[in-house]
Write a protein that holds these residues in place. Structure first.
Motif, PDB file in Angstrom:
ATOM      1  N   TYR A  35       0.862  -1.172   0.000  1.00 18.17           N
ATOM      2  CA  TYR A  35       0.000   0.000   0.000  1.00 18.17           C
ATOM      3  C   TYR A  35       0.902   1.227   0.000  1.00 18.17           C
ATOM      4  CZ  TYR A  35      -4.093  -2.813   1.362  1.00 18.17           C
ATOM      5  OH  TYR A  35      -5.131  -3.712   1.396  1.00 18.17           O
ATOM      6  N   ARG A 100     -12.567 -14.218   7.382  1.00 18.66           N
ATOM      7  CA  ARG A 100     -12.834 -14.554   8.771  1.00 18.66           C
ATOM      8  C   ARG A 100     -11.577 -14.585   9.616  1.00 18.66           C
ATOM      9  NH1 ARG A 100     -18.218 -13.858  10.141  1.00 18.66           N
ATOM     10  NH2 ARG A 100     -19.175 -13.603   8.109  1.00 18.66           N
TER      11      ARG A 100
ATOM     12  N   ARG B  31     -17.026  -8.000   3.077  1.00 20.01           N
ATOM     13  CA  ARG B  31     -16.356  -9.176   3.628  1.00 20.01           C
ATOM     14  C   ARG B  31     -15.905  -8.893   5.053  1.00 20.01           C
ATOM     15  NH1 ARG B  31     -12.041 -11.855  -0.098  1.00 20.01           N
ATOM     16  NH2 ARG B  31     -13.695 -13.282  -0.639  1.00 20.01           N
ATOM     17  N   PHE B  34     -12.502  -3.057   9.101  1.00 23.28           N
ATOM     18  CA  PHE B  34     -11.320  -3.071   9.957  1.00 23.28           C
ATOM     19  C   PHE B  34     -11.081  -1.676  10.523  1.00 23.28           C
ATOM     20  CE2 PHE B  34      -9.811  -7.220   8.498  1.00 23.28           C
ATOM     21  CZ  PHE B  34     -10.493  -7.352   7.309  1.00 23.28           C
ATOM     22  N   TYR B  36      -8.058   0.600  12.383  1.00 25.90           N
ATOM     23  CA  TYR B  36      -6.628   0.685  12.648  1.00 25.90           C
ATOM     24  C   TYR B  36      -6.338   1.997  13.366  1.00 25.90           C
ATOM     25  CZ  TYR B  36      -5.591  -3.143   9.382  1.00 25.90           C
ATOM     26  OH  TYR B  36      -5.511  -4.363   8.758  1.00 25.90           O
ATOM     27  N   PHE B  46      -3.297  -2.663  13.771  1.00 27.90           N
ATOM     28  CA  PHE B  46      -4.599  -3.307  13.793  1.00 27.90           C
ATOM     29  C   PHE B  46      -5.286  -3.182  15.153  1.00 27.90           C
ATOM     30  CE2 PHE B  46      -7.916  -6.178  12.863  1.00 27.90           C
ATOM     31  CZ  PHE B  46      -8.054  -7.031  13.940  1.00 27.90           C
ATOM     32  N   THR B  49     -11.604  -6.237  13.837  1.00 24.91           N
ATOM     33  CA  THR B  49     -12.288  -6.651  12.626  1.00 24.91           C
ATOM     34  C   THR B  49     -13.744  -6.914  12.976  1.00 24.91           C
ATOM     35  OG1 THR B  49     -10.298  -7.883  12.004  1.00 24.91           O
ATOM     36  CG2 THR B  49     -12.258  -8.215  10.668  1.00 24.91           C
ATOM     37  N   TYR B  51     -17.463  -8.282  11.095  1.00 26.86           N
ATOM     38  CA  TYR B  51     -17.915  -8.972   9.886  1.00 26.86           C
ATOM     39  C   TYR B  51     -19.403  -8.820   9.617  1.00 26.86           C
ATOM     40  CZ  TYR B  51     -13.383 -11.298  10.034  1.00 26.86           C
ATOM     41  OH  TYR B  51     -12.042 -11.554  10.048  1.00 26.86           O
ATOM     42  N   SER B  52     -20.202  -8.725  10.692  1.00 27.32           N
ATOM     43  CA  SER B  52     -21.651  -8.759  10.502  1.00 27.32           C
ATOM     44  C   SER B  52     -22.316  -7.619  11.259  1.00 27.32           C
ATOM     45  CB  SER B  52     -22.225 -10.076  11.036  1.00 27.32           C
ATOM     46  OG  SER B  52     -21.543 -11.176  10.491  1.00 27.32           O
ATOM     47  N   GLN B  91     -13.175  -4.357   3.340  1.00 29.69           N
ATOM     48  CA  GLN B  91     -12.786  -5.299   2.307  1.00 29.69           C
ATOM     49  C   GLN B  91     -14.065  -5.795   1.642  1.00 29.69           C
ATOM     50  OE1 GLN B  91     -10.558  -8.752   3.478  1.00 29.69           O
ATOM     51  NE2 GLN B  91     -10.470  -9.549   1.398  1.00 29.69           N
ATOM     52  N   LEU B  98      -7.983  -3.724   0.844  1.00 26.88           N
ATOM     53  CA  LEU B  98      -8.669  -2.896   1.822  1.00 26.88           C
ATOM     54  C   LEU B  98      -8.837  -1.503   1.229  1.00 26.88           C
ATOM     55  CD1 LEU B  98      -6.826  -3.833   5.144  1.00 26.88           C
ATOM     56  CD2 LEU B  98      -8.949  -4.778   4.211  1.00 26.88           C
TER      57      LEU B  98
END
Lengths: 116, 110
Positions: A35, A100, B31, B34, B36, B46, B49, B51-52, B91, B98
């Motif tokens: 990046y 995941r 997906r 994130f 940071y 980091f 994360t 996801y849902s 993502q 990203l």
């Protein structure tokens, strides 16, 4: 704690010269990335690398750029003929998986490239 | 087009003054999202994360939440050492990359 290591931390180069930025990703990671972040701007994706080949690249990643994993530990970004607009912070990142658990990407501390 | 917008651009807080940072996103399919932390001249570090929609993650004074359109990073009783730029990235499906927002620069004063 494992970390992504980048060298050099700062590189100054003349316009038109070739530069190679080096990275040692975290050892059990499978996906590798470059990046860049131009000063004051957002972090931008350049390229992803998996299984010894490029899996995805952005419009920025033109023929002047190339990546290589020359051995089991190093991951390099080469810029063949640098331009003033290539001046930026370049970050290497790695992750275990794409999905995941293990999907988080860990970034190195960056190489500040200054083209004069 | 996939896009991430963070607000505010900058936030100044007194030590102990709780607040929230916003990350709005438009993505064809998510997906993962994130968070940071980035200190000046350093690489992104980091944090979380997600996801849902409905998912929450916590770490010390930070808590991240996710809905279908946005994520919040809540900072409870911040300390001066929490001063940094906080980056949000998404993502999309079918891609490795990203997509980052421009970040929120947080300053916490004693």
């Amino acid at each position: 704690e494992p970390e992504v290591t980048q060298t050099p931390s700062h590189q100054v180069t003349q316009m038109g010269q070739e530069v190679i930025l080096r990275c040692v990703p975290i050892s059990n990671h499978l996906y590798f990335y470059w990046y860049r972040q131009i000063l004051g701007q957002k972090v931008e994706f350049l390229v992803s690398f998996y299984n010894n080949e490029i899996s995805e690249k952005s419009e920025i990643f033109d023929d002047q750029f190339s990546v290589e994993r020359p051995d089991g530990s190093n991951f390099t970004l080469k810029i063949r003929s640098t331009k003033l607009e290539d001046s930026a912070m370049y970050f290497c990142a790695s992750r275990t998986f794409r999905d995941r658990v293990g999907a988080e990407a860990f970034f190195g501390q960056g190489t500040r490239l200054t083209v004069v | 087009e996939d896009q991430v917008t963070q607000s505010p651009e900058a936030l100044r807080l007194q030590e102990g003054e709780s607040s929230s940072l916003n990350c709005s996103y438009t993505v064809s399919g998510l997906r993962g999202l994130f968070w940071y932390r980035q200190d000046p001249g350093k690489g992104p570090e980091f944090l979380f994360t997600l996801y849902s929609a409905g998912e929450e993650k916590e770490k010390e004074r930070l808590k991240a939440t996710l809905t279908k359109k946005e994520s919040f990073l809540h900072i409870t009783a911040p300390k001066p050492e929490d001063s940094a730029t906080y980056l949000c990235a998404v993502q999309p499906y079918n891609t490795d990359k990203l997509i980052f927002g421009t970040g929120t620069r947080l300053q916490v004063f004693p």
